[in-house]
Scaffold this active site. Structure first.
Site, short mmCIF file in Angstrom:
data_model
loop_
_atom_site.label_atom_id
_atom_site.label_comp_id
_atom_site.label_asym_id
_atom_site.label_seq_id
_atom_site.Cartn_x
_atom_site.Cartn_y
_atom_site.Cartn_z
N CYS A 1 -0.48 4.11 2.12
CA CYS A 1 -0.24 3.92 3.55
C CYS A 1 1.23 4.17 3.91
CB CYS A 1 -0.57 2.49 3.98
SG CYS A 1 -2.14 1.89 3.38
N ASP A 2 2.14 3.66 3.09
CA ASP A 2 3.54 3.58 3.51
C ASP A 2 4.53 4.41 2.70
OD1 ASP A 2 2.76 1.81 5.48
OD2 ASP A 2 3.01 0.06 4.21
N CYS B 1 0.83 -1.21 0.00
CA CYS B 1 0.00 0.00 0.00
C CYS B 1 0.86 1.25 0.00
CB CYS B 1 -0.93 -0.02 1.21
SG CYS B 1 -1.98 1.43 1.34
C1 LIG Z 1 0.19 -4.12 5.15
C2 LIG Z 1 -0.97 -3.14 5.15
C3 LIG Z 1 -0.78 -1.87 5.67
C4 LIG Z 1 -1.83 -0.95 5.66
N1 LIG Z 1 -1.62 0.27 6.21
C5 LIG Z 1 -2.64 1.16 6.25
C6 LIG Z 1 -2.45 2.46 6.83
O1 LIG Z 1 -1.35 2.83 7.27
N2 LIG Z 1 -3.53 3.28 6.84
C7 LIG Z 1 -4.76 2.94 6.34
O2 LIG Z 1 -5.70 3.73 6.41
N3 LIG Z 1 -4.94 1.73 5.78
C8 LIG Z 1 -3.93 0.84 5.72
N4 LIG Z 1 -4.11 -0.38 5.12
C9 LIG Z 1 -5.43 -0.68 4.55
C10 LIG Z 1 -6.42 -1.04 5.65
O3 LIG Z 1 -5.84 -2.04 6.47
C11 LIG Z 1 -7.73 -1.52 5.06
O4 LIG Z 1 -8.27 -0.55 4.19
C12 LIG Z 1 -8.75 -1.79 6.18
O5 LIG Z 1 -8.22 -2.71 7.11
C13 LIG Z 1 -10.06 -2.34 5.61
O6 LIG Z 1 -10.90 -2.59 6.67
P1 LIG Z 1 -12.11 -3.64 6.59
O7 LIG Z 1 -12.73 -3.61 7.93
O8 LIG Z 1 -12.95 -3.35 5.41
O9 LIG Z 1 -11.46 -5.05 6.30
P2 LIG Z 1 -10.24 -5.88 6.92
O10 LIG Z 1 -9.35 -5.06 7.75
O11 LIG Z 1 -9.69 -6.62 5.75
O12 LIG Z 1 -10.98 -6.92 7.89
C14 LIG Z 1 -11.78 -7.94 7.38
C15 LIG Z 1 -12.32 -8.77 8.52
O13 LIG Z 1 -13.29 -9.69 8.01
C16 LIG Z 1 -13.10 -10.96 8.60
N5 LIG Z 1 -13.65 -11.96 7.68
C17 LIG Z 1 -13.27 -12.23 6.41
N6 LIG Z 1 -14.00 -13.24 5.90
C18 LIG Z 1 -14.89 -13.60 6.88
C19 LIG Z 1 -15.90 -14.59 6.97
N7 LIG Z 1 -16.18 -15.41 5.94
N8 LIG Z 1 -16.60 -14.71 8.13
C20 LIG Z 1 -16.34 -13.87 9.17
N9 LIG Z 1 -15.39 -12.90 9.13
C21 LIG Z 1 -14.67 -12.78 8.01
C22 LIG Z 1 -11.60 -11.06 8.82
O14 LIG Z 1 -11.30 -12.01 9.83
C23 LIG Z 1 -11.28 -9.62 9.25
O15 LIG Z 1 -11.48 -9.48 10.62
C24 LIG Z 1 -3.08 -1.32 5.12
C25 LIG Z 1 -3.27 -2.59 4.60
C26 LIG Z 1 -2.24 -3.50 4.61
C27 LIG Z 1 -2.45 -4.90 4.06
#
Ligand SMILES: Cc1cc2nc3c(=O)[nH]c(=O)nc-3n(C[C@H](O)[C@H](O)[C@H](O)COP(=O)(O)OP(=O)(O)OC[C@H]3O[C@@H](n4cnc5c(N)ncnc54)[C@H](O)[C@@H]3O)c2cc1C
Length: 316
Positions: free
Chosen positions: A143-144, A140
């Site tokens: 992000c980084d 990302c």
């Molecule tokens: C390495 C990295 C660094 C990042 N750094 C940043 C940053 O500095 N700043 C920033 O704003 N964003 C950052 N991001 C992006 C950010 O992490 C994502 O945009 C954000 O986490 C998305 O949130 P979400 O809740 O939609 O999904 P996610 O964080 O992907 O969470 C998904 C959840 O759904 C659950 N899940 C999945 N399938 C199922 C299922 N079938 N049944 C039940 N539960 C399920 C998983 O267990 C998880 O808990 C980064 C991403 C990565 C990979």
């Protein structure tokens, strides 16, 4: 927590414990909906894979990703969210209440559902890449990128995402090498033109990364490359490596059961989190191929809880 001995029926269930799911839980809890939240196989979501988060408002000194997610969870717990360590493997939307099938064989039913199952960045699958994630390997640039001021960095990929990441990185990095396995880009014409015309970006064609190199394991120093046409190997010195080969939304279990685009991102009605199934709402990265940030995921998580609360009120 495991599921109790009660009926297993809830008014509202939230799938996912990343920023979107936990924010939905905070809002739904404060609306007195007593939501159940299934954490999934990745409790805390994608931010648990990273170290410094410097762009989430309210943390002027930055925060560690896992710590931030602990705080989100504590806030949701304060408002009576019922946390369950469950992962859903199948859903039935054709009947009401909806039925959720969990890994291990348990079933739950609910009137309404918030999908916050996120997305997963695609990685190359190298052991050295996994070890150096958060130590110079990232998926990302938004992000980084800031951490790579005046460095030489690499971007792996040849599509629009890779060109976007490379162009964004030119704002910080001294030089950006795009490493692509073919001799032409898949990116749209406009993105190609921008990237090819940027003097900070150079291209390493027909090549794949075979290993990410770090002598002490603390920071990326170089990559070893293999040219797929000549089979020659070489070493390229780099201070960071961005993998930009796409994301996969975690929505496979909903395929064919609701509208989604070709890549699997769930369709939502404009300016809302309503999906094509009445009573099912989608938020966060599972429904967002564009922004993919913690703050936007949290924002749409809030929207989903408000939409669910209004929808539940309308049917009672
Ligand atoms: C390495 C990295 C660094 C990042 N750094 C940043 C940053 O500095 N700043 C920033 O704003 N964003 C950052 N991001 C992006 C950010 O992490 C994502 O945009 C954000 O986490 C998305 O949130 P979400 O809740 O939609 O999904 P996610 O964080 O992907 O969470 C998904 C959840 O759904 C659950 N899940 C999945 N399938 C199922 C299922 N079938 N049944 C039940 N539960 C399920 C998983 O267990 C998880 O808990 C980064 C991403 C990565 C990979």
């Amino acid at each position: 927590m495991s599921i109790g001995n009660d009926s297993g029926h809830r008014r509202l269930i939230i799938l996912g414990s990343g920023p979107a799911g936990l924010t939905a839980a905070i809002y739904a809890g404060r609306a007195n909906l007593k939501p159940m939240l299934l954490a999934g196989n990745e409790p805390g979501g994608q931010l648990t894979l990273t170290t410094d988060v410097e762009n989430y408002p309210g943390y002027p000194d930055g925060v560690q990703g896992p710590e931030m997610m602990e705080q989100f969870r504590a806030q949701a717990e304060r408002f009576e969210t019922e946390f369950v360590n469950g992962h859903v493997v199948g859903v039935e939307f054709g009947r009401r209440p909806f039925v959720l099938h969990l890994e291990g064989g348990k079933e739950l039913t609910c009137e309404s559902l918030i999908i916050a199952t996120g997305a997963s960045a695609r990685w190359l699958g190298l052991e050295s890449e996994t070890k150096l994630r958060g130590r110079g390997v990232s998926a990302c640039a938004t992000c980084d990128g800031f951490f790579f001021k005046d460095r030489v960095v690499g971007v792996v990929g040849g599509g629009d995402t890779a060109m976007e990441e490379a162009l964004f990185l030119t704002k910080f990095a001294r030089q950006v090498h795009v490493i692509h396995r073919r001799d032409e880009l898949r990116a749209s014409a406009i993105m190609q033109k921008r990237a090819l015309g940027n003097e900070k970006i150079s291209f390493v064609w027909d090549s794949v990364v075979e290993e990410v190199i770090s002598e002490d394991g603390a920071a990326v120093e170089a990559v070893s490359l293999r040219n797929l046409k000549t089979d020659d190997t070489s070493k390229l010195s780099l201070g960071g490596l961005f993998i930009a080969i796409g994301h996969t939304p975690n929505t496979e279990i909903f395929r064919g059961k609701m509208n989604m685009n070709d890549e699997g991102y769930i369709d939502t009605v404009e300016h809302s989190t309503h999906t094509s199934v009445e009573g099912v709402f989608a938020c966060g990265d599972a429904a967002d191929s564009v922004y993919r940030q913690a703050v936007t995921a949290a924002g749409t998580g809030c929207m989903a809880a408000i939409d669910a609360e209004r929808w539940l009120s309308s049917i009672e």
